[in-house]
Design a protein around this motif. Sequence first.
Motif, PDB file in Angstrom:
ATOM      1  N   HIS A 198       0.807  -1.211   0.000  1.00 12.38           N
ATOM      2  CA  HIS A 198       0.000   0.000   0.000  1.00 12.38           C
ATOM      3  C   HIS A 198       0.849   1.273   0.000  1.00 12.38           C
ATOM      4  CE1 HIS A 198      -3.429  -2.495   0.556  1.00 12.38           C
ATOM      5  NE2 HIS A 198      -3.159  -2.809   1.802  1.00 12.38           N
ATOM      6  N   ILE A 199       2.156   1.133  -0.054  1.00 13.63           N
ATOM      7  CA  ILE A 199       3.039   2.289   0.132  1.00 13.63           C
ATOM      8  C   ILE A 199       3.701   2.667  -1.188  1.00 13.63           C
ATOM      9  CG2 ILE A 199       5.077   3.157   1.348  1.00 13.63           C
ATOM     10  CD1 ILE A 199       4.434   1.211   3.601  1.00 13.63           C
TER      11      ILE A 199
ATOM     12  N   THR B 160       0.814   6.772   0.641  1.00 15.79           N
ATOM     13  CA  THR B 160       0.110   5.549   0.293  1.00 15.79           C
ATOM     14  C   THR B 160      -0.504   5.638  -1.101  1.00 15.79           C
ATOM     15  OG1 THR B 160      -1.846   6.394   1.459  1.00 15.79           O
ATOM     16  CG2 THR B 160      -0.384   4.923   2.675  1.00 15.79           C
TER      17      THR B 160
END
Length: 345
Positions: free
Chosen positions: A112-113, A131
């Motif tokens: 998610h980063i 994100t």
Amino acid sequence: MEKIIKRGSALAMGVLTLAVILTAVWLAEARGSQEYEKPDVSGLSLMDYYNAQAESDEEMPEHHMRIELPEGMAQEHIKIKSDALSQTIVITIPDIGMDYFSSHSLLGSSDHIDNLILGSEKEAGVIEITTDEVYEVQSEVKDGWLYLDFVPPRELYEKVLVIDAGHGGGQPGAIKMGVQEKDLNLAILLELKSFLDRHPNWKVYYTRTEDEDISLDKRVQLANKTHANLFISIHSNATQDGTMSDYNGTEVMYDEKKPLDGLSSKNLAQICLEETLAVSGSRDLGLTRGNSIYIIRTSQVPVALVEVGFMTNEAELAKLNTAEYQKILAQGIYNGIVRALEEGF
């Protein structure tokens, strides 16, 4: 546990990466203390290094991230600040510098980063995470570790809404008789906020609650990246050439190039129009095609842009500039939102 992305599969590569990061940290410290010092190497590389070490010891976290903390550090000592518009999460840990991260584990998944930057600020270590979408951050301190999870808002709340006050900052919109459109739009939004914030099971994101210049892309991406149930933008109208006239009334814009049935932009716009007219008594100007408008065209969620009234009509402008009428308009838009959600949006 989410899949761990491996950028450095070999320990030798991890050691080389760590050496580069340590050099970057030393260079950053040598430049002197700034308000927010950032190294030249992404913290994702450091996380990958620690992931490679931890995998061999079966120490990978069951959360999205696990950050080793100084001894005695409690939850209340740590500051976690999220900015939905920029999709950033800033974690501030007191009494450490950037060099702390070179010897204390930072583990997790980069699913998610998009970016992770290590920095320092006034005798505190800073972790800045960008994100890929908007998430609600859940955190817990346990056994000397800070655990973080990034949760989509629609998994936590019954409904997710994005409300936009058009213009702001150096983009005032129409200006008539000393009144700026940006101020009218914001005043109506703040009245609407007082209604919406009564619902604890709704998560409402506001593009602005102050006089700020927010880019059009940030406004619409806030709706897209929260996967909002609906997106409402509040504006005040004016004649095309800006001259004062007798023309007045309320219209709502929709995206005519997307499906028109079901939970559509058009149906949302119709609901907002009907409910706003019902309480305001404004003249019905109907629906207007709005695909040429950036935030309408690029919205991936149902969107309605409410033009509450004409600033180029002296009598309507006088009404728009009163707190009483602003509250009436906010009530109408609120009623439209409630009805739309009841109808399945």
